[in-house]
Design an enzyme around this catalytic site. Structure first.
Site, PDB file in Angstrom:
ATOM      1  CD  GLN A 125      68.922  33.371   1.433  1.00 39.94           C
ATOM      2  OE1 GLN A 125      69.114  33.681   0.274  1.00 39.94           O
ATOM      3  NE2 GLN A 125      69.814  33.594   2.379  1.00 39.94           N
ATOM      4  CB  SER A 128      68.427  36.163   9.239  1.00 39.74           C
ATOM      5  OG  SER A 128      69.549  36.304   8.398  1.00 39.74           O
ATOM      6  CD  GLU A 244      72.523  36.203   0.451  1.00 39.21           C
ATOM      7  OE1 GLU A 244      71.613  36.958   0.789  1.00 39.21           O
ATOM      8  OE2 GLU A 244      72.998  35.338   1.213  1.00 39.21           O
TER       9      GLU A 244
END
Length: 408
Positions: A125, A128, A244
């Site tokens: 994923q 960030s 998540e």
């Protein structure tokens, strides 16, 4: 809260437990798996998938079995009970797969989902960034569409778990800086072997390197790999983030090491401590043990709702927030009681060295939403507190960047 399985759940638990015990040697243990390579982990997940124990809640057409969340929770509990290592593609199953199911094209679903469940492909994923951690919508990785319709991506991601092992990832990018920051985002599937993708592991204080920084230098992504509409990436990302939270929120299993294992460990070494330290250690253990049981039973509340066909409320965010703090307290206590031996002593369930566990657990306060973000969620959505003021509300992302550069 209902602590008992329904007759159907009891039958399912018996089936799962029987299979796992018959194949226990083949599936391995956390103790024996500490240095196993990823091909062993892929094979383990494929074995569980072929038995019908991976992606239970996924639709049949997506490679699952159309089961219930409670069935999946029972599998997770039984895997933990026997100390079988976690699935190698947890991020793919818990976050990337649901996003592809909800927003991908029929072609993407057919190409990716079944292979993801079997761990034929590992996923990560890519969210960030160095300047966009808790404030994900402030990300700066740019995707620019060319005349041929494909996209060219430049930027950097960080703290990407498992990127060094991954075949594919879901990538959130900025495609329009001239609208407010939550609007000009677009999500893609990216092949991690594409030219221009560079993965650099980040060494942690535990000695491991599960996190990575990932660089994109003129990486070309076909428009066919877009997830959702152009500019609708925030809505797509919310699917990932909600999945998540639920996967990390606890369902009666423990984050880190269970309180019983710590209690046994502390009890084994208490006699070696001076009397005054023994008293303090017993007090700390009692407090942490009670907190751990509270987190576990919060997970049971979530499971009780799932068993009744209800959707869980704030238990996932609250459970994850409380569990990470408690897990750190338990591991810290165990290491302090063990002393210098913590460098070589292994936990009784084989999950790792005590010192490694203590050093790795602070990362759980970041993964799946930082503690600060979760407190905001609980404060605003559960307690009804006023939302935090936003200076960038109503301005374009480009304008917010310009304002940031002019700050003294």
């Amino acid at each position: 809260m209902d602590f008992d399985d329904t007759p159907q759940e009891a039958a399912w638990r018996s089936e799962v437990r029987s299979f796992l015990e018959r194949h226990r040697e083949e599936l391995g243990s956390r103790r024996s798996d500490r240095n196993a390579d990823r091909e062993v982990a892929r094979a383990r997940q494929a074995t569980l998938y072929d038995a019908g124990f991976v992606g239970v809640t996924w639709p049949v057409e997506a490679g699952g079995r159309g089961g219930t969340p409670m069935q999946q929770a029972i599998i997770d509990q039984e895997l933990a009970r026997l100390g079988i290592p976690p699935l190698v593609n947890l991020i793919g199953i818990g976050m990337c797969g649901p996003t592809v199911m909800a927003h991908g094209s029929d072609d993407q679903k057919q190409r990716y989902l079944r292979r993801l469940l079997r761990a034929d492909d590992i996923w990560c994923q890519l969210f960030s960034e160095p300047a966009a951690g808790s404030d994900l919508a402030a990300l700066r990785t740019r995707a620019v569409r060319g005349a041929d319709g494909d996209w060219r991506v430049n930027g950097q991601k960080v703290w990407t778990t498992g990127a060094h092992l991954s075949d594919y990832g879901i990538l959130l990018t900025r495609t329009d800086p001239d609208v407010p920051k939550h609007r000009g985002l677009t999500m893609f599937v990216v092949d991690m072997k594409t030219p221009g993708v560079t993965v650099r592991p980040l060494r942690q204080m535990s000695g491991g390197a599960e996190f990575n920084e990932v660089f994109f230098d003129d990486v070309v992504i076909p428009d066919a790999e877009r997830l959702g509409d152009v500019g609708d990436g925030w809505r797509v990302a919310l699917t990932t983030l909600m999945s998540e939270r639920l996967s990390l929120g606890g369902g009666g299993t423990d984050i880190g090491i269970g309180p019983e294992a710590v209690a046994r460990h502390v009890a084994d070494h208490l006699d070696a401590l001076p009397p005054d330290r023994q008293v303090l250690a017993r007090q700390e253990l009692g407090r942490a043990y009670v907190a751990a049981l509270g987190s576990r039973y919060t997970g049971y509340r979530q499971l009780s709702k799932l068993s009744r066909g209800e959707f869980p409320g704030p238990e996932a965010s609250a459970g994850k927030l409380a569990s990470t703090r408690t897990a750190r307290d338990l591991a810290d206590l165990a290491v302090r009681v063990l002393g210098a031996d913590a460098r070589v002593a292994t936990t009784r369930d084989g999950s790792g060295l005590w010192q490694e566990l203590q050093a790795g657990l602070p990362g759980m306060a970041i993964a799946g939403g930082t503690d600060q973000v979760l407190r905001n969620i609980i404060g605003e959505r559960v307690l009804g507190l006023p939302a935090e003021p936003r200076a960038d509300k109503g301005v374009t992302f480009r304008e917010s960047l310009a304002a940031e550069r002019t700050k003294p």
